[in-house]
Design an enzyme around this catalytic site. Structure first.
Site, PDB file in Angstrom:
ATOM      1  N   TYR A  26       0.877  -1.363  -0.090  1.00  0.00           N
ATOM      2  CA  TYR A  26      -0.058   0.137   0.244  1.00  0.00           C
ATOM      3  C   TYR A  26       0.742   1.506   0.044  1.00  0.00           C
ATOM      4  CZ  TYR A  26      -3.736  -3.182   1.304  1.00  0.00           C
ATOM      5  OH  TYR A  26      -4.428  -4.550   1.172  1.00  0.00           O
ATOM      6  N   HIS A 103      -8.244   1.887  -6.156  1.00  0.00           N
ATOM      7  CA  HIS A 103      -7.456   1.015  -5.092  1.00  0.00           C
ATOM      8  C   HIS A 103      -5.984   1.008  -5.325  1.00  0.00           C
ATOM      9  CE1 HIS A 103     -11.128  -1.352  -4.235  1.00  0.00           C
ATOM     10  NE2 HIS A 103     -11.452  -1.376  -5.506  1.00  0.00           N
TER      11      HIS A 103
END
Length: 153
Positions: A26, A103
Site C-alpha cells: 500500500y 484502489h
C-alpha cells in the site's frame, strides 16, 4: 472565487493505517498526506474537496446519502467493503452521483477474493495499482468528466 465543483472522497476500512500497514503493498504515504496533496490539486482546479475515512460501513453509506444534491462527484476507495458491501452499492445507486472506484494496489494481481467488486460495474471508472497517485488520477478524471457534462448540457 466560488468553487466550480464539489468532490467527496471516501475511504473505507483500514485505510487510516496507510503508511504503517503493509507498505510493500500500500505504500509509505499516510492517508492524511494523500488527502493533503489531493486538496492542493483540488484547489488548483477550483474544486471543494470533502473527505471521510471510516471503518464503519454505515458511516460511508450515510456520507453517500448526505452527498445527494450536495456533491458533484465521488471518489471512493471502499477497501475491504469492495468485496462485501451491497449497502454501499445500493447507496451509490440511490443518489446517482457519478463515481470512480480507486484502489492503491492492483487488486487483479492479488488474491482471488479481491478480484470481485460490488461497485465496478456501476462506476464511471476504476483506477487500481498506481498507489497514492491513483487518487490524483481520479481527481483529474472527475474534473474532466464534470466539465464535459457541463458542456453537454
Amino acid at each position: 472565487m466560488t468553487a466550480k465543483f464539489t468532490v467527496l472522497v471516501l475511504n473505507g476500512p483500514n485505510l487510516n493505517m496507510l503508511g504503517k500497514r503493509e507498505p510493500t503493498i500500500y505504500g509509505n504515504q499516510g492517508l492524511s498526506e494523500i488527502i493533503a496533496d489531493l486538496g492542493l490539486q483540488a484547489d488548483q482546479k477550483n474544486i471543494v474537496l470533502k473527505h471521510l475515512q471510516s471503518n464503519a460501513e454505515h458511516e460511508l453509506v450515510d456520507a453517500i446519502h448526505n452527498g445527494y444534491q450536495q456533491v458533484d462527484f465521488i471518489i471512493i476507495n471502499p477497501a475491504a467493503f469492495t468485496h462485501t458491501s451491497v449497502a454501499i452499492r445500493d447507496a451509490l445507486l440511490s443518489v446517482a452521483i457519478p463515481f470512480i472506484e480507486v484502489h492503491l494496489s492492483n487488486v487483479h494481481a492479488r488474491e482471488a477474493f479481491r478480484k470481485h467488486s460490488y461497485l465496478s460495474d456501476i462506476a464511471t471508472g476504476v483506477i487500481c495499482g498506481f498507489g497514492a497517485q491513483g487518487y490524483s488520477f481520479a481527481l483529474d478524471a472527475a474534473y474532466t468528466y464534470l466539465n464535459k457534462a457541463q458542456v453537454d448540457k
